[in-house]
Design a protein around this motif. Structure first.
Motif, short mmCIF file in Angstrom:
data_model
loop_
_atom_site.label_atom_id
_atom_site.label_comp_id
_atom_site.label_asym_id
_atom_site.label_seq_id
_atom_site.Cartn_x
_atom_site.Cartn_y
_atom_site.Cartn_z
N ILE A 5 0.86 -1.01 0.06
CA ILE A 5 -0.24 0.15 0.60
C ILE A 5 0.86 0.87 0.08
N LEU A 6 2.45 1.10 0.78
CA LEU A 6 2.68 2.52 0.86
C LEU A 6 3.62 2.90 -0.37
N LYS A 7 4.09 1.95 -1.08
CA LYS A 7 4.05 2.40 -2.02
C LYS A 7 3.89 3.29 -3.74
N GLU A 8 2.37 3.10 -3.32
CA GLU A 8 1.44 3.96 -4.39
C GLU A 8 1.52 5.53 -3.09
N TRP A 17 -2.75 14.05 -2.53
CA TRP A 17 -2.98 13.33 -3.18
C TRP A 17 -4.48 13.20 -3.43
N ILE A 18 -4.90 11.86 -4.22
CA ILE A 18 -6.21 11.85 -4.21
C ILE A 18 -6.02 10.20 -4.45
N ALA A 19 -6.97 10.06 -3.64
CA ALA A 19 -6.39 8.48 -3.28
C ALA A 19 -8.36 7.99 -3.36
N ALA A 20 -8.60 7.25 -4.50
CA ALA A 20 -9.79 6.09 -4.90
C ALA A 20 -9.69 5.08 -3.92
N ASP A 21 -10.51 5.48 -2.89
CA ASP A 21 -10.25 4.09 -2.23
C ASP A 21 -12.43 3.46 -2.34
N PRO A 22 -12.26 3.13 -2.77
CA PRO A 22 -13.81 2.18 -2.50
C PRO A 22 -14.16 1.25 -1.84
N ASP A 23 -12.76 0.69 -1.04
CA ASP A 23 -12.99 -0.18 -0.01
C ASP A 23 -12.55 0.01 1.23
N ASP A 24 -12.12 1.27 1.31
CA ASP A 24 -11.06 1.34 2.32
C ASP A 24 -10.63 0.89 3.04
N VAL A 25 -9.48 0.80 1.72
CA VAL A 25 -8.00 0.19 2.35
C VAL A 25 -7.05 1.16 3.43
N LEU A 91 -8.12 18.23 -9.17
CA LEU A 91 -7.29 17.27 -10.60
C LEU A 91 -6.35 17.68 -10.69
N ARG A 92 -6.08 19.47 -10.94
CA ARG A 92 -4.95 19.54 -11.28
C ARG A 92 -3.63 19.56 -10.84
N ASP A 93 -3.89 19.92 -9.36
CA ASP A 93 -2.52 19.75 -8.58
C ASP A 93 -2.50 18.43 -7.99
N GLY A 94 -3.81 17.42 -7.28
CA GLY A 94 -3.24 16.95 -7.16
C GLY A 94 -2.79 14.98 -7.91
N ARG A 95 -2.21 14.39 -6.93
CA ARG A 95 -1.46 13.12 -7.91
C ARG A 95 -2.70 11.56 -7.40
N ARG A 96 -3.24 11.18 -8.81
CA ARG A 96 -4.04 10.01 -8.22
C ARG A 96 -3.53 8.90 -8.12
N VAL A 97 -3.65 8.10 -6.53
CA VAL A 97 -3.91 7.65 -6.68
C VAL A 97 -5.12 6.36 -6.37
N SER A 98 -5.17 5.31 -7.20
CA SER A 98 -6.47 3.92 -7.20
C SER A 98 -6.26 2.85 -6.59
N LEU A 99 -7.06 2.63 -5.48
CA LEU A 99 -6.47 1.34 -4.31
C LEU A 99 -7.91 0.95 -4.16
#
Length: 330
Positions: A5-8, A17-25, A91-99
């Protein structure tokens, strides 16, 4: 699991950062602690106005002044995958992560994994890395989780003593099966003659129901040996017609029953005198005099004191210890 997880979130790569986390990881306590130790703070995006106020006033303003602010980096935690619905400047400034559990467990069925509870994900991730040689379907995933997380193989349960041994082992270690797995186990076992009338799903999913049923079955067992009395601690009973005969005398079951009485999970029956018919091993489940009950409570307290969680234990370990303490006090 945690390192995956942390390597993301590489340090010094971005402040926002923007973390899309639908499963609450990311909401797992160990992952949150690890993120914070690396300078990240997690902020849920539940109200856009509240989030923007917090972000602009506490974080962004400090960073623009060259100050560290409350944290080195902020993670916008989105409990869905709808990233494109966020404000354009994020969306412009954040780095996206999908978990997603679907990405983290590519060899297992997503529909099953998302129902087993976050406390099992670390062990399951390790088991997938070591033992999942190919992609598994829904039934295969259920069997895989039962085997590697709960140590249970329903296909090997053919006799009553095996069923009650496994039930007692699971509940004694506070491993209640999630409904999706209990239903799978029940579908395998209910075809066998000896298990047809048992509420199998409820026995695997409800610790309270299981303990009440075992308590009633214990009193029924003593009655067959001519022992009658009252419980030391009165508790609700299950339907008397539903009380099965549990093979308490079987060695595999007997050793677990002994531990359950010492831990306070089962309550001994108060009796007058010492009936000759009662076997010696069963005396842990009866109270012949107040001194015997005091000794039982003292032994239970000593066992609990010797197994208290350590300083690095999770809240689940302490919750389990508090339940055991409550049983001893009761």
């Amino acid at each position: 699991w945690i390192e995956r997880i942390l390597k993301e979130f590489p340090s010094d790569l971005s402040r926002f950062w923007i973390a899309a986390d639908p499963d609450d990881v990311l909401l797992d306590e160990q992952i949150l602690v690890s993120l914070r130790s690396r300078g990240f703070e997690l902020l849920p995006f539940e109200d856009s106005v509240a989030f923007r106020t917090d972000y602009e006033e506490r974080y962004r303003a400090a960073w623009d002044r060259g100050e560290p602010g409350p944290a080195e980096a902020l993670v916008l935690h989105l409990r869905s995958g709808a990233v494109d619905d966020l404000p354009w400047d994020y969306l412009r400034d954040g780095r996206r992560v999908s978990l997603s559990l679907a990405d983290l467990f590519p060899k297992l069925s997503y529909g099953v994994v998302r129902q087993i509870g976050s406390e099992h994900l670390e062990a399951l991730f390790d088991a997938q890395s070591k033992h999942a040689a190919q992609t598994l379907g829904e039934a295969g995933t259920k069997d895989f989780i039962l085997t590697h997380i709960f140590g249970l193989s329903p296909y090997l349960i053919a006799r009553p003593e095996a069923l009650w041994r496994e039930l007692m082992r699971l509940h004694f270690s506070d491993k209640v099966l999630p409904p999706v797995l209990a239903s799978h186990v029940a579908s395998i076992l209910e075809g066998q003659v000896g298990f047809k009338d048992l509420p199998l799903e409820k026995l695997f999913t409800s610790k309270g129901y299981f303990l009440r049923l075992v308590q009633d079955a214990w009193e029924q067992f003593l009655t067959r040996d001519g022992v009658t009395g009252l419980r030391a601690a009165h508790a609700a009973r299950v339907d008397q017609e539903a009380v099965p005969e549990i093979p308490f005398e079987h060695p595999d079951v007997r050793v677990l029953v002994d531990s359950m009485f010492l831990d306070g999970m089962l309550h001994p029956v108060s009796i007058d005198g010492a009936p000759a018919g009662i076997p010696h091993w069963a005396k842990v489940g009866v109270v012949e005099d107040p001194d015997a009950l005091a000794k039982l409570v003292a032994e239970g307290a000593s066992r609990l004191a010797a197994s208290l969680p350590g300083i690095d234990a999770s809240h689940r370990d302490w919750a389990h210890a508090s339940r055991r303490l409550g049983e001893v006090i009761s």
